[in-house]
Motif scaffolding. Structure first.
Motif, mmCIF file in Angstrom:
data_model
loop_
_atom_site.group_PDB
_atom_site.id
_atom_site.type_symbol
_atom_site.label_atom_id
_atom_site.label_comp_id
_atom_site.label_asym_id
_atom_site.label_seq_id
_atom_site.Cartn_x
_atom_site.Cartn_y
_atom_site.Cartn_z
ATOM 1 N N THR A 183 4.807 -4.662 5.099
ATOM 2 C CA THR A 183 5.060 -3.471 4.378
ATOM 3 C C THR A 183 5.130 -1.839 5.083
ATOM 4 O O THR A 183 6.061 -1.363 4.203
ATOM 5 C CB THR A 183 3.783 -4.003 2.834
ATOM 6 O OG1 THR A 183 2.978 -3.433 3.451
ATOM 7 C CG2 THR A 183 3.746 -5.067 2.106
ATOM 8 N N ARG A 184 3.864 -2.380 6.011
ATOM 9 C CA ARG A 184 4.132 -0.218 6.630
ATOM 10 C C ARG A 184 5.841 -0.455 7.268
ATOM 11 O O ARG A 184 6.093 0.950 7.810
ATOM 12 C CB ARG A 184 2.685 -0.291 7.409
ATOM 13 C CG ARG A 184 2.821 0.818 8.048
ATOM 14 C CD ARG A 184 1.583 0.887 9.334
ATOM 15 N NE ARG A 184 0.748 2.145 9.461
ATOM 16 C CZ ARG A 184 1.627 2.612 10.026
ATOM 17 N NH1 ARG A 184 2.987 1.786 10.950
ATOM 18 N NH2 ARG A 184 1.766 3.629 10.646
ATOM 19 N N GLU A 185 5.964 -1.528 8.127
ATOM 20 C CA GLU A 185 6.736 -1.241 8.683
ATOM 21 C C GLU A 185 8.748 -0.740 7.786
ATOM 22 O O GLU A 185 8.851 -0.197 8.100
ATOM 23 C CB GLU A 185 7.857 -2.233 9.594
ATOM 24 C CG GLU A 185 6.344 -2.923 10.422
ATOM 25 C CD GLU A 185 6.403 -1.355 11.692
ATOM 26 O OE1 GLU A 185 7.111 -1.374 12.453
ATOM 27 O OE2 GLU A 185 5.795 -0.648 11.545
ATOM 28 N N ALA A 186 8.606 -1.605 6.466
ATOM 29 C CA ALA A 186 9.376 -1.330 5.229
ATOM 30 C C ALA A 186 9.196 0.568 5.482
ATOM 31 O O ALA A 186 10.269 0.709 5.226
ATOM 32 C CB ALA A 186 8.992 -2.552 4.765
ATOM 33 N N ALA A 187 8.372 1.222 5.139
ATOM 34 C CA ALA A 187 8.135 2.411 4.180
ATOM 35 C C ALA A 187 8.539 3.226 5.654
ATOM 36 O O ALA A 187 8.702 3.903 5.799
ATOM 37 C CB ALA A 187 6.186 2.210 4.732
ATOM 38 N N ARG A 188 7.699 2.774 6.931
ATOM 39 C CA ARG A 188 8.680 3.572 8.108
ATOM 40 C C ARG A 188 10.371 4.051 8.376
ATOM 41 O O ARG A 188 10.662 4.409 8.498
ATOM 42 C CB ARG A 188 7.896 3.456 9.391
ATOM 43 C CG ARG A 188 6.717 3.147 9.940
ATOM 44 C CD ARG A 188 5.965 2.766 10.909
ATOM 45 N NE ARG A 188 6.925 3.646 11.882
ATOM 46 C CZ ARG A 188 6.862 2.933 13.270
ATOM 47 N NH1 ARG A 188 6.480 2.093 13.461
ATOM 48 N NH2 ARG A 188 7.229 3.659 14.517
ATOM 49 N N GLY A 189 10.696 2.488 8.240
ATOM 50 C CA GLY A 189 11.783 2.358 8.498
ATOM 51 C C GLY A 189 13.175 3.123 7.351
ATOM 52 O O GLY A 189 14.107 3.886 7.859
ATOM 53 N N SER A 190 12.200 2.707 5.945
ATOM 54 C CA SER A 190 12.955 3.550 4.709
ATOM 55 C C SER A 190 12.920 5.613 4.783
ATOM 56 O O SER A 190 13.774 6.019 4.688
ATOM 57 C CB SER A 190 11.703 3.357 3.855
ATOM 58 O OG SER A 190 10.971 4.070 3.356
ATOM 59 N N LEU A 191 12.076 5.758 5.764
ATOM 60 C CA LEU A 191 11.661 7.025 6.043
ATOM 61 C C LEU A 191 13.084 7.728 7.003
ATOM 62 O O LEU A 191 13.474 8.599 6.681
ATOM 63 C CB LEU A 191 10.542 7.750 6.738
ATOM 64 C CG LEU A 191 9.437 7.382 5.649
ATOM 65 C CD1 LEU A 191 7.810 7.516 6.660
ATOM 66 C CD2 LEU A 191 9.862 8.288 4.775
ATOM 67 N N VAL A 192 13.705 6.997 7.844
ATOM 68 C CA VAL A 192 14.932 7.029 8.853
ATOM 69 C C VAL A 192 16.025 7.103 7.412
ATOM 70 O O VAL A 192 16.767 7.289 7.678
ATOM 71 C CB VAL A 192 15.328 5.643 9.171
ATOM 72 C CG1 VAL A 192 16.037 5.989 10.349
ATOM 73 C CG2 VAL A 192 13.785 6.045 11.106
ATOM 74 N N LEU A 193 15.950 6.069 6.954
ATOM 75 C CA LEU A 193 17.381 6.247 6.364
ATOM 76 C C LEU A 193 17.162 7.466 4.909
ATOM 77 O O LEU A 193 18.531 7.852 4.856
ATOM 78 C CB LEU A 193 17.279 4.455 5.440
ATOM 79 C CG LEU A 193 17.271 3.342 5.597
ATOM 80 C CD1 LEU A 193 17.147 2.340 4.619
ATOM 81 C CD2 LEU A 193 18.363 3.347 6.582
ATOM 82 N N ASP A 194 15.875 7.530 4.503
ATOM 83 C CA ASP A 194 16.221 8.442 3.365
ATOM 84 C C ASP A 194 16.328 9.762 4.705
ATOM 85 O O ASP A 194 17.632 10.641 4.238
ATOM 86 C CB ASP A 194 14.748 8.641 3.399
ATOM 87 C CG ASP A 194 14.498 10.114 2.312
ATOM 88 O OD1 ASP A 194 15.366 10.373 1.594
ATOM 89 O OD2 ASP A 194 13.480 10.623 2.324
ATOM 90 N N LYS A 200 1.035 -1.304 -0.082
ATOM 91 C CA LYS A 200 -0.042 0.056 0.280
ATOM 92 C C LYS A 200 0.382 1.323 -0.084
ATOM 93 O O LYS A 200 1.826 1.397 0.150
ATOM 94 C CB LYS A 200 -1.037 0.262 1.261
ATOM 95 C CG LYS A 200 -1.645 -0.708 1.223
ATOM 96 C CD LYS A 200 -2.550 -0.814 2.623
ATOM 97 C CE LYS A 200 -3.394 -2.550 2.881
ATOM 98 N NZ LYS A 200 -4.215 -2.741 4.123
ATOM 99 N N SER A 201 0.514 2.744 -0.329
ATOM 100 C CA SER A 201 0.717 3.921 -0.074
ATOM 101 C C SER A 201 0.434 4.404 0.859
ATOM 102 O O SER A 201 -0.452 4.798 1.177
ATOM 103 C CB SER A 201 -0.256 4.408 -1.307
ATOM 104 O OG SER A 201 1.014 5.842 -1.016
ATOM 105 N N TYR A 202 1.558 4.376 2.035
ATOM 106 C CA TYR A 202 0.624 4.294 3.422
ATOM 107 C C TYR A 202 1.704 6.392 3.594
ATOM 108 O O TYR A 202 2.727 6.505 2.926
ATOM 109 C CB TYR A 202 2.032 3.583 4.029
ATOM 110 C CG TYR A 202 1.542 2.401 4.383
ATOM 111 C CD1 TYR A 202 0.362 1.866 5.466
ATOM 112 C CD2 TYR A 202 2.203 1.492 3.486
ATOM 113 C CE1 TYR A 202 0.150 0.533 5.356
ATOM 114 C CE2 TYR A 202 1.840 0.358 3.876
ATOM 115 C CZ TYR A 202 0.666 -0.448 4.773
ATOM 116 O OH TYR A 202 0.880 -1.155 4.595
ATOM 117 N N ASP A 203 0.687 6.608 3.672
ATOM 118 C CA ASP A 203 0.764 8.686 3.788
ATOM 119 C C ASP A 203 1.841 9.426 4.754
ATOM 120 O O ASP A 203 1.433 8.182 6.003
ATOM 121 C CB ASP A 203 -0.665 9.211 4.714
ATOM 122 C CG ASP A 203 -0.344 11.052 4.477
ATOM 123 O OD1 ASP A 203 -0.151 10.688 5.706
ATOM 124 O OD2 ASP A 203 -0.951 11.295 3.655
#
Length: 252
Positions: A86-97, A55-58
């Protein structure tokens, strides 16, 4: 036996846990034993539970400090099983970004997070990552949150060894690490854990990590226009694609 209901429930993970412990037992007694496709297919289904397509999580809903305290699964994506992989992957990617942005001096880019990063001035390395985790993810409240933090720390250490890698490559390593760390949560809460210890479990970890990493690399791509939302979407879809690949072939 499956896992404790507090960490996902036997219905969600029991087949996967039993399959992986069967593999661990065989690795302890058979030098040429391999991980079966069915075992990895069950892992893929367990990890994909709650979101099979990515999903695309805001971004605003992914930031720990901006989520409403005590939000239900409809608000923060979490139920008794934890948030979707998938949501936790999105959350963690924000930290890396955010980490990559700070290291490259792109401070204006961080405004999109709606987080005050002024306290990070002068920080670097592990200290910077730790502070970013606190600001973006908030304090851990579930074993999967701890797994997420551990995956980020491990990814940073691997990134230091892979200097010059792209953000997409770093996210790929993180998604692989997160898949394994979330699996460990289930394995270590299983009542069956005493049946496979020592060498067999180390072999299981090596085989499963190699398998997961190979599947993630197969579907990883290029990350264009790395806004926070695009980064989150990229990681979510990558995690879902990898789960759908699990079970196709083995780790040879």
């Amino acid at each position: 036996m499956g896992t404790s209901g507090a960490f996902g429930g036997s219905g969600a993970w029991s087949d996967t846990v039993d399959s992986l412990y069967d593999v661990a037992d065989s690795l302890g007694s058979e030098t040429n034993a391999t991980i079966s496709a069915p075992a990895m297919a069950t892992l893929g289904r367990s990890l994909a539970r709650g979101d099979r397509r990515g999903k695309s999580y805001d971004v605003g809903d992914l930031i720990g400090s901006r989520r409403v305290h005590g939000a239900s699964s409809s608000g923060d994506g979490r139920d008794s099983s934890g948030a979707p992989f998938t949501r936790e992957a999105a959350r963690g990617s924000l930290v890396l970004d955010a980490l990559a942005s700070i290291e490259s001096g792109e401070i204006p880019h961080l405004v999109e997070y709606g987080v005050d990063f002024s306290s990070l001035e002068g920080l670097s390395g592990l200290k910077l990552l730790t502070e970013l985790i606190g600001l973006i993810l908030g304090p851990p409240s579930h074993p999967d949150d701890v797994a997420l933090q551990q995956a980020l720390m491990a990814t940073m250490r691997s990134a230091e060894r892979e200097a010059g890698g792209t953000l997409a490559e770093t996210i790929g390593r993180f998604v692989s690490e997160l898949a394994w760390r979330r699996t460990v949560v289930q394995l270590t809460t299983s009542q069956r854990r005493v049946s496979a210890l020592g060498t067999s479990m180390r072999r299981l970890e090596q085989r499963v990590r190699t398998y997961i990493s190979g599947k993630v690399q197969q579907v990883n791509g290029q990350l264009m226009n790395a806004t926070p939302q695009n980064v989150a979407d990229f990681a979510s879809k990558l995690a879902a694609k990898a789960c759908r690949l699990f079970g196709r072939g083995d780790d040879k």
